[in-house]
Design a protein around this motif. Structure first.
Motif, mmCIF file in Angstrom:
data_model
loop_
_atom_site.group_PDB
_atom_site.id
_atom_site.type_symbol
_atom_site.label_atom_id
_atom_site.label_comp_id
_atom_site.label_asym_id
_atom_site.label_seq_id
_atom_site.Cartn_x
_atom_site.Cartn_y
_atom_site.Cartn_z
ATOM 1 N N LEU A 67 0.834 -1.204 0.000
ATOM 2 C CA LEU A 67 0.000 0.000 0.000
ATOM 3 C C LEU A 67 0.868 1.253 0.000
ATOM 4 N N LEU A 68 1.894 1.290 0.851
ATOM 5 C CA LEU A 68 2.788 2.450 0.873
ATOM 6 C C LEU A 68 3.444 2.656 -0.485
ATOM 7 N N LEU A 190 5.541 8.878 4.200
ATOM 8 C CA LEU A 190 5.314 7.441 4.255
ATOM 9 C C LEU A 190 6.493 6.801 4.969
ATOM 10 N N LEU A 191 6.228 6.044 6.019
ATOM 11 C CA LEU A 191 7.279 5.425 6.827
ATOM 12 C C LEU A 191 7.130 3.909 6.785
ATOM 13 N N ASP A 192 8.157 3.218 6.307
ATOM 14 C CA ASP A 192 8.118 1.758 6.215
ATOM 15 C C ASP A 192 9.225 1.180 7.094
ATOM 16 N N GLU A 193 8.874 0.795 8.298
ATOM 17 C CA GLU A 193 9.820 0.220 9.271
ATOM 18 C C GLU A 193 11.046 1.120 9.463
ATOM 19 N N PRO A 194 10.857 2.390 9.835
ATOM 20 C CA PRO A 194 11.988 3.317 9.874
ATOM 21 C C PRO A 194 12.921 3.170 11.074
ATOM 22 N N VAL A 195 12.553 2.366 12.081
ATOM 23 C CA VAL A 195 13.415 2.251 13.267
ATOM 24 C C VAL A 195 13.835 0.811 13.530
ATOM 25 N N SER A 196 13.699 -0.049 12.539
ATOM 26 C CA SER A 196 13.902 -1.485 12.773
ATOM 27 C C SER A 196 15.334 -1.848 13.147
ATOM 28 N N ALA A 197 16.332 -1.071 12.691
ATOM 29 C CA ALA A 197 17.732 -1.438 12.927
ATOM 30 C C ALA A 197 18.411 -0.572 13.984
ATOM 31 N N LEU A 198 17.638 0.169 14.770
ATOM 32 C CA LEU A 198 18.231 1.141 15.680
ATOM 33 C C LEU A 198 18.326 0.607 17.109
ATOM 34 N N ASP A 199 19.372 1.030 17.808
ATOM 35 C CA ASP A 199 19.510 0.701 19.220
ATOM 36 C C ASP A 199 18.510 1.539 20.018
ATOM 37 N N PRO A 200 18.234 1.187 21.286
ATOM 38 C CA PRO A 200 17.183 1.870 22.048
ATOM 39 C C PRO A 200 17.327 3.386 22.125
ATOM 40 N N ALA A 219 0.836 14.848 7.221
ATOM 41 C CA ALA A 219 0.060 13.605 7.293
ATOM 42 C C ALA A 219 1.038 12.444 7.190
ATOM 43 N N VAL A 220 0.914 11.474 8.092
ATOM 44 C CA VAL A 220 1.855 10.351 8.133
ATOM 45 C C VAL A 220 1.094 9.038 7.973
ATOM 46 N N LEU A 221 1.606 8.188 7.073
ATOM 47 C CA LEU A 221 1.098 6.822 6.912
ATOM 48 C C LEU A 221 2.283 5.897 7.126
ATOM 49 N N SER A 222 2.182 4.989 8.106
ATOM 50 C CA SER A 222 3.366 4.234 8.524
ATOM 51 C C SER A 222 3.097 2.747 8.664
ATOM 52 N N VAL A 223 4.210 2.006 8.635
ATOM 53 C CA VAL A 223 4.221 0.583 8.976
ATOM 54 C C VAL A 223 5.277 0.381 10.050
ATOM 55 N N PHE A 224 4.871 -0.129 11.213
ATOM 56 C CA PHE A 224 5.778 -0.495 12.297
ATOM 57 C C PHE A 224 5.429 -1.905 12.757
ATOM 58 N N HIS A 225 6.440 -2.731 13.014
ATOM 59 C CA HIS A 225 6.193 -4.014 13.667
ATOM 60 C C HIS A 225 6.594 -3.878 15.136
ATOM 61 N N ASP A 226 6.116 -2.829 15.744
ATOM 62 C CA ASP A 226 6.553 -2.441 17.078
ATOM 63 C C ASP A 226 5.365 -1.791 17.779
ATOM 64 N N LEU A 227 4.772 -2.518 18.728
ATOM 65 C CA LEU A 227 3.572 -2.040 19.403
ATOM 66 C C LEU A 227 3.819 -0.730 20.131
#
Length: 266
Positions: A67-68, A190-200, A219-227
């Motif tokens: 979709l993104l 549009l954000l597609d997993e933008p923090v997946s490789a980052l340390d805390p 306006a932001v449309l995003s995908v995160f696998h992070d609750l």
């Protein structure tokens, strides 16, 4: 592939929405396997208002990243419409625009950030970020100042600014990508997993930067696998399943609905 033709926007689109997706369809032909057609999106409807952060949720293969990419026109839609309201107030169908017009919108009004930085060779980190600002109308000096501020915000040390972006680590590239995506914030990001490789620590800094976009009206449309990221950033969650919208609502409601097919981690 169906050739989409320009058409007039429907009268019932939400007033002032930045993005209105209607009946979006996308399929893929598996040429290297057996030629079968796999349907990824089956008539998706979605709206995103100024200052709203809509997070897409659902299991793997639900169509979130597809979709993104259709909205950004990395993928050509197979049907439906992607209405985008420009800074001039015009509603244009991204799905049917000429490539040159789409490229202009990408430079000025629609940003896309993934976990991967596509850096040009022999271009420094500072120039990479500043170029995104000048593309969105900033003066050169102002863009360099804003780029420096954005790089500090995401924790890129100043001694790295003159280095070629291609030699950075994966996590550093991801942070440069975020800095470039948020400088002179676009109308739609549009954000597609933008923090997946980052340390805390760096993850927290990047999430703070994204959170501030609400104040700019982006306006932001995003995908995160992070609750945690979804709960922290999203004003609304849209759940996709089988290429369709299954549910839409506030994070506190959607993310705790055990009947919905979610794939998020704490």
């Amino acid at each position: 592939m169906t050739t989409l033709q320009p058409s007039a926007p429907p009268a019932d689109l939400p007033a002032g929405s930045v993005l209105s997706v209607r009946g979006l369809r996308k399929d893929f032909t598996l040429h290297t396997i057996d030629g079968r057609v796999v349907e990824a999106l089956h008539g998706v409807d979605l709206d995103v208002a100024p200052g709203e952060h809509v997070a897409l949720a659902g299991t793997s293969g639900a169509g979130k990243s597809t979709l993104l990419r259709c909205v950004y026109r990395t993928y050509l839609a197979g049907g439906g419409h992607i209405w985008f309201r420009t800074a001039a107030g015009d509603l244009v169908d991204v799905a049917a625009l000429p490539d040159a017009t789409v490229a202009d919108l990408r430079g000025h009004e629609i940003g896309y950030v993934s976990q991967f930085l596509k850096a040009q060779p022999r271009r420094s980190v500072l120039t990479t970020v500043a170029s995104a600002g000048t593309a969105r109308g900033m003066a050169r000096d102002a863009a360099r100042e804003a780029a420096a501020a954005a790089l500090r915000q995401v924790g890129i040390a100043e001694h790295l600014w003159d280095m070629h972006a291609t030699v950075l680590s994966g996590g550093q590239k991801q942070r440069v990508n975020i800095a470039a995506g948020t400088i002179a914030p676009p109308r739609l990001l549009l954000l597609d997993e933008p923090v997946s490789a980052l340390d805390p620590a760096n993850r927290s800094a990047v999430l703070d930067l994204i959170a501030r976009l609400e104040r700019t009206g982006t306006a932001v449309l995003s995908v995160f696998h992070d609750l945690d990221a979804i709960e922290r950033l999203a004003t609304r969650v849209v759940v996709l399943g089988g290429g369709r919208v299954l549910a839409s609502g506030p994070p506190e409601q959607i993310l705790r609905d055990s009947s919905l097919p979610l794939e998020v981690a704490r």
